[in-house]
Write a protein that holds these residues in place. Structure first.
Motif, short mmCIF file in Angstrom:
data_model
loop_
_atom_site.label_atom_id
_atom_site.label_comp_id
_atom_site.label_asym_id
_atom_site.label_seq_id
_atom_site.Cartn_x
_atom_site.Cartn_y
_atom_site.Cartn_z
N ARG A 1 0.91 -1.16 0.00
CA ARG A 1 -0.06 0.07 -0.13
C ARG A 1 0.89 1.16 0.07
NH1 ARG A 1 -2.49 0.37 5.26
NH2 ARG A 1 -0.59 1.71 5.61
N GLU A 2 1.58 1.33 0.76
CA GLU A 2 2.93 2.56 0.87
C GLU A 2 3.50 2.42 -0.42
OE1 GLU A 2 2.99 4.62 3.82
OE2 GLU A 2 1.11 3.35 3.89
N THR A 3 3.77 1.52 -1.10
CA THR A 3 4.85 1.73 -2.28
C THR A 3 3.81 2.23 -3.57
OG1 THR A 3 5.98 -0.39 -1.81
CG2 THR A 3 6.09 0.71 -4.01
N GLU A 4 2.37 1.67 -3.41
CA GLU A 4 1.69 2.34 -4.45
C GLU A 4 1.15 3.84 -4.02
OE1 GLU A 4 -1.20 -1.75 -4.99
OE2 GLU A 4 -1.75 -0.31 -3.60
N TYR A 5 1.35 4.10 -3.04
CA TYR A 5 0.98 5.51 -2.49
C TYR A 5 2.33 6.26 -3.05
CZ TYR A 5 1.04 10.11 -0.02
OH TYR A 5 0.93 11.48 0.17
N PHE A 6 3.33 6.02 -3.01
CA PHE A 6 4.49 6.90 -3.35
C PHE A 6 4.40 6.79 -5.01
CE2 PHE A 6 6.59 6.38 0.90
CZ PHE A 6 7.01 7.77 1.15
N ILE A 7 4.20 5.63 -5.57
CA ILE A 7 4.09 5.74 -7.05
C ILE A 7 3.18 6.67 -7.77
CG2 ILE A 7 3.67 4.25 -9.03
CD1 ILE A 7 5.32 1.89 -7.56
N GLU A 8 2.09 6.36 -6.97
CA GLU A 8 0.91 7.36 -7.51
C GLU A 8 1.28 8.66 -7.29
OE1 GLU A 8 -2.39 5.77 -7.98
OE2 GLU A 8 -3.56 7.99 -7.91
N THR A 9 1.84 9.11 -6.31
CA THR A 9 2.11 10.55 -5.77
C THR A 9 3.29 11.04 -6.88
OG1 THR A 9 1.77 10.10 -3.61
CG2 THR A 9 2.74 12.15 -3.87
N ILE A 10 4.35 10.13 -6.85
CA ILE A 10 5.43 10.76 -7.83
C ILE A 10 4.97 11.25 -9.33
CG2 ILE A 10 7.65 9.96 -8.96
CD1 ILE A 10 8.07 8.27 -6.21
N ARG A 11 4.04 10.02 -9.69
CA ARG A 11 3.55 10.16 -11.13
C ARG A 11 2.66 11.52 -11.53
NH1 ARG A 11 2.25 3.80 -12.51
NH2 ARG A 11 4.45 3.38 -12.61
N LYS A 12 1.90 11.66 -10.41
CA LYS A 12 0.99 12.58 -10.45
C LYS A 12 1.83 14.26 -10.26
CE LYS A 12 -3.33 11.36 -8.59
NZ LYS A 12 -4.00 10.83 -7.13
N THR A 13 2.67 13.94 -9.44
CA THR A 13 3.64 15.33 -9.36
C THR A 13 4.20 15.53 -10.36
OG1 THR A 13 3.66 14.94 -6.81
CG2 THR A 13 4.94 16.36 -7.55
N LYS A 14 4.95 14.60 -10.93
CA LYS A 14 5.94 14.67 -12.31
C LYS A 14 4.91 15.28 -13.38
CE LYS A 14 9.30 11.12 -12.15
NZ LYS A 14 9.66 9.81 -12.82
N GLN A 15 3.73 14.88 -13.39
CA GLN A 15 2.93 15.34 -14.52
C GLN A 15 2.68 17.12 -14.46
OE1 GLN A 15 -1.03 13.37 -14.37
NE2 GLN A 15 0.21 11.32 -15.47
N LYS A 16 2.70 17.34 -13.16
CA LYS A 16 2.47 18.84 -13.23
C LYS A 16 3.72 19.68 -13.33
CE LYS A 16 -0.40 18.48 -8.93
NZ LYS A 16 -0.36 18.82 -7.70
N TYR A 17 4.65 19.13 -13.44
CA TYR A 17 5.95 19.89 -13.53
C TYR A 17 6.90 19.52 -14.80
CZ TYR A 17 5.26 21.37 -8.85
OH TYR A 17 4.24 22.02 -7.93
#
Ligand code: 3NM
Length: 216
Positions: free
Chosen positions: A200-216
């Motif tokens: 669950r924690e790994t999924e959280y980091f992967i999702e957060t990283i992907r979403k944040t990368k899309q913004k920048y």
């Protein structure tokens, strides 16, 4: 072409193992992280014999298969014995050109760097990626030194073209401030291996990283 050449361009969360901190054990952590979609695993083990390390590394190789790049921290001998995709080395370990001579062109070498000069030198000498550290203070690695803050990442990003992986004191609360500075990937050891649910924690980091990368 080695399968990892395309994967390395697309890494987000990077798992580093720590058997001393792990709640459920290194093999369980690797299985859960890879099942969550983690594409790069580094086996970092300071307390086992060489024989124990090779046995464990062979099992990790099998878990990673071609879904995740498998690297070994420091130990080129263990990496070769277990058929790993490469190594991660520090500034005081074997020099990168010697490691390259032993490993050949078809293996990954990642190097820890602390500033832009070391990052430029790492790229010039043929590192495949750099680990920038320590971003924040950490108790996981006793001799890591004080965190330099995520702002320093921007200068490194401007000077090199190879992937940058951030490490040191990164957790759920501060990870966005690291990703938005332009890293390709990040490591969070204690935030992952001390948790009850590594998947669950790994999924959280992967999702957060992907979403944040899309913004920048
Ligand atoms: N290397 P955590 S910091 C393995 O600064 C390692 O080179 C570091 O653990 C370096 O995510 C570190 O729990 C430990 O802070 C990172």
């Amino acid at each position: 072409m080695a399968f990892w050449k395309s994967l390395l361009k697309d890494i987000d969360f990077y798992l580093v193992t720590d058997s001393g901190l792990s709640r459920k054990g290194t093999l369980s952590d690797v299985k859960c992280a890879v099942a969550a979609g983690c594409k790069i695993v580094q086996y970092r083990e300071k307390d086992k014999t060489t024989k124990e390390m090779i046995e464990e590394a062979i099992l990790i190789r099998k878990i990673c298969g071609e879904n995740a790049i498998f690297l070994v921290n420091d130990r080129i001998d263990v990496a070769l014995a277990a058929g790993a995709d490469g190594v991660h080395i520090g500034q005081d370990d074997m020099p990168i050109d010697s490691a390259r001579r032993i490993l050949g062109e078809n293996k990954i070498i990642g190097l820890t760097v602390h500033d832009t000069d070391e990052a430029i030198e790492a790229e010039r000498k043929g590192a495949d990626y750099v680990g920038f550290s320590p971003v924040f203070d950490t108790t996981t690695k006793k001799d890591a030194g004080m965190g330099v803050g995520p702002e320093r990442i921007q200068a490194v990003r401007k000077t090199i073209n190879i992937p940058i992986v951030a490490i040191g004191g990164i957790n759920k609360d501060n990870c966005i401030s690291v990703i938005e500075k332009g890293v390709d990937s990040l490591v969070a050891i204690s935030a992952i291996v001390c948790s009850d649910d590594v998947r669950r924690e790994t999924e959280y980091f992967i999702e957060t990283i992907r979403k944040t990368k899309q913004k920048y």
